[in-house]
Design a protein around this motif. Structure first.
Motif, PDB file in Angstrom:
ATOM      1  N   MET A 206      31.571  46.394  49.693  1.00 34.09           N
ATOM      2  CA  MET A 206      33.001  46.382  49.357  1.00 34.09           C
ATOM      3  C   MET A 206      34.009  46.990  49.804  1.00 34.09           C
ATOM      4  SD  MET A 206      35.688  47.501  47.189  1.00 34.09           S
ATOM      5  CE  MET A 206      35.132  48.697  45.755  1.00 34.09           C
ATOM      6  N   GLU A 207      34.003  48.428  50.130  1.00 37.11           N
ATOM      7  CA  GLU A 207      34.621  49.309  50.594  1.00 37.11           C
ATOM      8  C   GLU A 207      35.282  48.980  52.205  1.00 37.11           C
ATOM      9  OE1 GLU A 207      37.279  51.332  50.151  1.00 37.11           O
ATOM     10  OE2 GLU A 207      36.869  51.704  48.112  1.00 37.11           O
TER      11      GLU A 207
ATOM     12  N   ILE B 203      37.420  46.105  52.275  1.00 35.39           N
ATOM     13  CA  ILE B 203      38.754  46.389  51.932  1.00 35.39           C
ATOM     14  C   ILE B 203      39.308  47.357  52.941  1.00 35.39           C
ATOM     15  CG2 ILE B 203      40.369  47.888  50.135  1.00 35.39           C
ATOM     16  CD1 ILE B 203      39.132  45.370  48.785  1.00 35.39           C
TER      17      ILE B 203
ATOM     18  N   ASP C  59      37.795  41.163  46.204  1.00 33.00           N
ATOM     19  CA  ASP C  59      38.942  41.857  45.882  1.00 33.00           C
ATOM     20  C   ASP C  59      38.760  43.348  45.258  1.00 33.00           C
ATOM     21  OD1 ASP C  59      40.350  39.665  45.867  1.00 33.00           O
ATOM     22  OD2 ASP C  59      40.234  38.776  43.863  1.00 33.00           O
ATOM     23  N   GLY C  60      37.481  43.556  44.535  1.00 33.81           N
ATOM     24  CA  GLY C  60      37.155  44.888  44.370  1.00 33.81           C
ATOM     25  C   GLY C  60      38.131  45.402  43.286  1.00 33.81           C
ATOM     26  N   ASP C  61      38.542  44.814  42.077  1.00 33.87           N
ATOM     27  CA  ASP C  61      39.718  45.295  41.310  1.00 33.87           C
ATOM     28  C   ASP C  61      39.218  46.670  40.886  1.00 33.87           C
ATOM     29  OD1 ASP C  61      40.734  42.870  41.907  1.00 33.87           O
ATOM     30  OD2 ASP C  61      40.729  42.453  39.917  1.00 33.87           O
ATOM     31  N   CYS C  62      37.976  46.797  40.391  1.00 39.63           N
ATOM     32  CA  CYS C  62      37.656  48.241  39.676  1.00 39.63           C
ATOM     33  C   CYS C  62      37.467  49.366  40.511  1.00 39.63           C
ATOM     34  CB  CYS C  62      36.392  47.962  38.814  1.00 39.63           C
ATOM     35  SG  CYS C  62      34.685  47.837  39.727  1.00 39.63           S
ATOM     36  N   GLY C  63      37.490  49.261  41.920  1.00 41.34           N
ATOM     37  CA  GLY C  63      37.559  50.304  42.608  1.00 41.34           C
ATOM     38  C   GLY C  63      36.257  50.793  42.949  1.00 41.34           C
TER      39      GLY C  63
ATOM     40  N   ASN D 196      33.201  50.596  40.771  1.00 45.01           N
ATOM     41  CA  ASN D 196      32.660  50.923  39.470  1.00 45.01           C
ATOM     42  C   ASN D 196      31.650  49.746  38.851  1.00 45.01           C
ATOM     43  OD1 ASN D 196      33.649  53.732  38.476  1.00 45.01           O
ATOM     44  ND2 ASN D 196      35.599  52.818  39.541  1.00 45.01           N
ATOM     45  N   CYS D 197      31.407  48.962  39.673  1.00 50.61           N
ATOM     46  CA  CYS D 197      30.352  47.813  39.051  1.00 50.61           C
ATOM     47  C   CYS D 197      30.748  47.241  37.814  1.00 50.61           C
ATOM     48  CB  CYS D 197      28.980  48.362  38.945  1.00 50.61           C
ATOM     49  SG  CYS D 197      27.659  47.296  38.798  1.00 50.61           S
ATOM     50  N   ALA D 198      32.424  47.164  37.644  1.00 52.44           N
ATOM     51  CA  ALA D 198      32.729  46.789  36.320  1.00 52.44           C
ATOM     52  C   ALA D 198      33.628  45.616  36.247  1.00 52.44           C
ATOM     53  CB  ALA D 198      33.505  48.181  35.863  1.00 52.44           C
ATOM     54  N   CYS D 199      33.779  45.084  37.317  1.00 47.94           N
ATOM     55  CA  CYS D 199      34.673  43.833  37.229  1.00 47.94           C
ATOM     56  C   CYS D 199      34.122  42.526  38.031  1.00 47.94           C
ATOM     57  CB  CYS D 199      36.120  44.124  38.205  1.00 47.94           C
ATOM     58  SG  CYS D 199      35.830  44.315  39.826  1.00 47.94           S
TER      59      CYS D 199
ATOM     60  N   THR E 259      34.263  41.326  41.080  1.00 51.60           N
ATOM     61  CA  THR E 259      35.231  40.799  41.995  1.00 51.60           C
ATOM     62  C   THR E 259      34.935  41.021  43.555  1.00 51.60           C
ATOM     63  OG1 THR E 259      37.152  42.434  42.033  1.00 51.60           O
ATOM     64  CG2 THR E 259      37.187  40.647  40.185  1.00 51.60           C
TER      65      THR E 259
ATOM     66  N   GLN F 181      37.092  35.246  44.011  1.00 52.69           N
ATOM     67  CA  GLN F 181      36.635  36.276  43.004  1.00 52.69           C
ATOM     68  C   GLN F 181      37.026  35.823  41.918  1.00 52.69           C
ATOM     69  OE1 GLN F 181      34.238  38.066  43.987  1.00 52.69           O
ATOM     70  NE2 GLN F 181      34.227  37.907  46.028  1.00 52.69           N
TER      71      GLN F 181
ATOM     72  N   TYR G 109      42.120  57.689  32.808  1.00 50.70           N
ATOM     73  CA  TYR G 109      41.515  56.656  33.534  1.00 50.70           C
ATOM     74  C   TYR G 109      39.788  56.249  33.627  1.00 50.70           C
ATOM     75  CZ  TYR G 109      41.682  52.688  37.145  1.00 50.70           C
ATOM     76  OH  TYR G 109      41.353  51.523  37.767  1.00 50.70           O
TER      77      TYR G 109
ATOM     78  N   MET H 239      37.171  53.973  31.975  1.00 52.69           N
ATOM     79  CA  MET H 239      36.313  53.199  32.607  1.00 52.69           C
ATOM     80  C   MET H 239      34.576  53.571  32.083  1.00 52.69           C
ATOM     81  SD  MET H 239      35.793  51.069  35.286  1.00 52.69           S
ATOM     82  CE  MET H 239      37.266  51.384  36.514  1.00 52.69           C
TER      83      MET H 239
ATOM     84  N   THR I  48      32.140  50.608  30.422  1.00 57.20           N
ATOM     85  CA  THR I  48      31.275  50.012  31.371  1.00 57.20           C
ATOM     86  C   THR I  48      29.892  50.616  30.738  1.00 57.20           C
ATOM     87  OG1 THR I  48      31.365  52.129  32.818  1.00 57.20           O
ATOM     88  CG2 THR I  48      32.373  50.001  33.372  1.00 57.20           C
TER      89      THR I  48
ATOM     90  N   ARG J 120      47.012  48.704  46.372  1.00 61.23           N
ATOM     91  CA  ARG J 120      46.009  48.098  45.498  1.00 61.23           C
ATOM     92  C   ARG J 120      46.520  47.963  44.024  1.00 61.23           C
ATOM     93  NH1 ARG J 120      40.173  50.697  47.429  1.00 61.23           N
ATOM     94  NH2 ARG J 120      39.478  48.969  46.134  1.00 61.23           N
TER      95      ARG J 120
ATOM     96  N   ARG K 193      45.765  45.927  41.822  1.00 54.37           N
ATOM     97  CA  ARG K 193      44.851  45.457  40.903  1.00 54.37           C
ATOM     98  C   ARG K 193      44.236  46.679  40.002  1.00 54.37           C
ATOM     99  NH1 ARG K 193      42.826  39.763  43.049  1.00 54.37           N
ATOM    100  NH2 ARG K 193      44.019  38.527  41.747  1.00 54.37           N
TER     101      ARG K 193
ATOM    102  N   PHE L 124      37.427  46.675  31.974  1.00 58.25           N
ATOM    103  CA  PHE L 124      36.372  46.666  32.656  1.00 58.25           C
ATOM    104  C   PHE L 124      35.000  46.611  31.987  1.00 58.25           C
ATOM    105  CE2 PHE L 124      39.562  48.449  35.656  1.00 58.25           C
ATOM    106  CZ  PHE L 124      39.344  47.639  36.665  1.00 58.25           C
ATOM    107  N   GLY L 125      34.143  45.954  32.686  1.00 60.45           N
ATOM    108  CA  GLY L 125      32.875  45.878  31.920  1.00 60.45           C
ATOM    109  C   GLY L 125      32.517  44.393  31.587  1.00 60.45           C
TER     110      GLY L 125
ATOM    111  N   ARG M 253      35.657  42.382  30.260  1.00 67.60           N
ATOM    112  CA  ARG M 253      36.676  42.211  30.919  1.00 67.60           C
ATOM    113  C   ARG M 253      37.425  40.741  30.570  1.00 67.60           C
ATOM    114  NH1 ARG M 253      39.351  44.206  35.419  1.00 67.60           N
ATOM    115  NH2 ARG M 253      40.019  42.715  37.046  1.00 67.60           N
TER     116      ARG M 253
ATOM    117  N   ARG N  78      42.525  35.807  35.619  1.00 67.94           N
ATOM    118  CA  ARG N  78      43.248  34.961  36.818  1.00 67.94           C
ATOM    119  C   ARG N  78      44.292  33.850  36.429  1.00 67.94           C
ATOM    120  NH1 ARG N  78      41.548  39.236  39.435  1.00 67.94           N
ATOM    121  NH2 ARG N  78      40.271  39.046  41.101  1.00 67.94           N
TER     122      ARG N  78
END
Lengths: 106, 421
Positions: free
Chosen positions: A25-26, A29, A37-41, A43-46, A48, A105, B70, B74, B78, B357, B359, B366-367, B370, B375
């Protein structure tokens, strides 16, 4: 450094070189590859950063974690070779990895 | 004139003084009154600094933990195996559901039931359907904007934000068009605090929501006997995961979809215009480069944080940020605070429409919970701003907006504006 090839849904290819240890992902980006997209940066949480692993590489990219599995439940167009790119980290072994991206995504 | 919409600095200074001098254990950020006058910010700032996982022993909503940074948010969001959303444990807001009026809905369920119910409705916001909706939303936005008065004060919330989101929602439900403001009404009632003067009390609120159920049951009965169609009611009536829902579960999921698809986008549409008025340099930047709408939209959603929090209930004892959370404890993730966490977001208190960034924010959660419509929400906001910029270089906010008295729905009841002509 290892090489990753990202293939957009329309067939456009983007090849990038990244340091080992960096997530796929990185890698996208950092190199402004469209379609991740990688919205959550990471964290395996979105879900995308959904990608399809080229079958040849599937044995080397490992298995989905439980959380990754749970997140992919809600992604669009999930296939058996679907993964979240933030959960795959580049290694020398993965040099040359090919992944395909969904249309969007979500 | 240009700053008439700004709230009093004195009020904020007093709140800051109070927030940083009061004993930590007395801080209660769940109080809706501080959201009405917008003075809750320094209390979260204090908690992020001094007690990022904070226990409030006594509040109107009972004892609860606040998670304000934050990364910790998270971590909770999650970890659905430990932090439950189950309606029967209290649900997803700091206010527990009424014991005698529990509304199961998929956002307030854990796997596996959550998963199958969410999947029953998620195709409505799948990419293919979004493309169809985009055309419709744009036509409607154009019509709404073309009928706005010029050079005359009007309420932006009512004429634009509510109208646009309610039209959208009516479409998603294939809801009788002339009755569409009922959706707005039910959405407002569902999230209203029965203890506040002027609001329906608990019994009245339940009766109104049962009227909502009755109305929607008629629609269900029409759709269940017709071939499957693309609207949310038909989708639920025909999906094996949802077709046998009990009435209260149907009502619960309706409320979820109505509030989720209405309040949130509505308040982001209003918020965006307010933020641009508060930050004329950003408005200028946008006027000079309309393409910035793309990155401005997620920034609006971050900066607004239309739902200030989500709540979970601990299913077992656990350690979070060094604090011992006990089984059964109420844990509140303050998205509104995490979105201003300077250790995660650079210059978080600034509204910047071209962040690298944008978004990276918590507003959608998240998780596995979400926001399913994230979208669609972004698309609505994008269309709104594209259409506004095509028409007018400036819309002026004339006075401070009237804010909602809630620590859950963070929004605006009224915002007077004028389009210079």
């Amino acid at each position: 450094m290892s090489h990753v090839t990202f293939i957009e849904a329309n067939g456009t290819e983007h090849g990038v070189d990244v340091d080992n240890g960096v997530s796929v992902m990185e890698a996208a980006i950092q190199n402004s590859v469209p379609g991740i997209d990688g919205d959550c940066g990471g964290n395996c949480a979105c879900a995308t950063c959904h990608v399809y692993i080229d079958p040849k590489w599937a044995p080397l990219t490992g298995e989905r974690t439980q959380m990754e599995h749970d997140m992919l439940e809600f992604a669009e167009g999930v296939e058996p070779n679907s993964r979240l790119a933030c959960q795959i980290h580049m290694t020398a072994e993965l040099d040359g990895l090919v992944v395909r991206m969904p249309e969007s995504q979500h | 004139m240009a700053t008439a919409f700004k709230q009093s600095d004195d009020l904020m200074a007093a709140a800051r003084e109070e927030a940083f001098s009061m004993p930590l254990d007395k801080i209660d950020v769940s109080d809706g009154a501080r959201f009405v006058n917008n003075t809750f910010w320094p209390f979260f700032e204090r908690l992020r600094r001094d007690a990022p996982i904070h226990y409030c022993a006594d509040s109107k909503f009972g004892p609860y933990w606040s998670v304000t940074r934050y990364k910790d948010i998270m971590a909770v969001d999650t970890n659905h195996a430990i932090f439950s959303s189950d309606a029967h444990l209290g649900g997803i807001t700091v206010a527990d559901m009424d014991d005698d009026f529990i509304l199961p809905m998929f956002i307030a369920m854990d796997p596996p039931k959550h998963d199958v119910q969410r999947k029953a409705v998620s195709p409505i916001v799948a990419p293919a359907n979004l493309a169809v909706l985009e055309v419709l939303i744009r036509e409607r936005a154009q019509k709404i904007f073309d009928n706005l008065p010029i050079n005359e004060p009007f309420d932006w919330v009512d004429r634009v934000s509510i109208e646009l989101t309610t039209q959208m929602l009516a479409t998603l439900f294939d809801f009788p068009w002339e009755d569409r403001r009922k959706l707005t009404y039910w959405s407002d009632i569902a999230t209203s605090d029965p203890d506040l003067p002027g609001n329906p009390n608990k019994e009245e609120r339940q009766l109104i929501l049962l009227e909502c159920l009755q109305y929607f049951t008629n629609l269900w009965n029409e759709r269940v006997n017709a071939p499957p169609a693309g609207d949310l009611i038909s989708m639920m009536a025909h999906d094996p995961a949802t077709r046998d829902m009990a009435p209260m579960e149907y009502l619960g999921n309706l409320i979820l979809l109505i509030v989720g698809g209405n309040d949130t986008t509505r308040n982001s549409i209003s918020g965006g215009l307010l933020f641009l008025n508060e930050n004329p340099d950003q408005y200028e930047k946008l006027r000079n480069n309309h393409a910035l709408v793309e990155t401005m939209v997620p920034e609006i959603v971050r900066y607004q944080t239309p739902l200030a929090h989500m709540r979970r209930t601990a299913l077992q004892d656990t350690i979070l940020g060094g604090q011992h959370i006990r089984k059964g404890d109420k844990v509140v993730m303050w998205y509104v605070s995490g979105n201003r966490d300077e250790t995660e977001i650079e210059n978080p208190n600034a509204f910047i429409i071209d962040r690298a960034r944008p978004r990276q924010h918590l507003s959608f959660g998240f998780g596995i919970h979400r926001c399913v419509g994230n979208r669609l929400a972004e698309m609505q906001l994008k269309i709104v701003w594209e259409e506004i910029l095509k028409r007018w270089p400036m819309i002026e906010v004339l006075e401070p907006p009237v804010r909602v008295s809630s620590s859950f729905v963070k929004g605006y009841e009224k915002m007077m504006v004028r389009i210079p002509g």
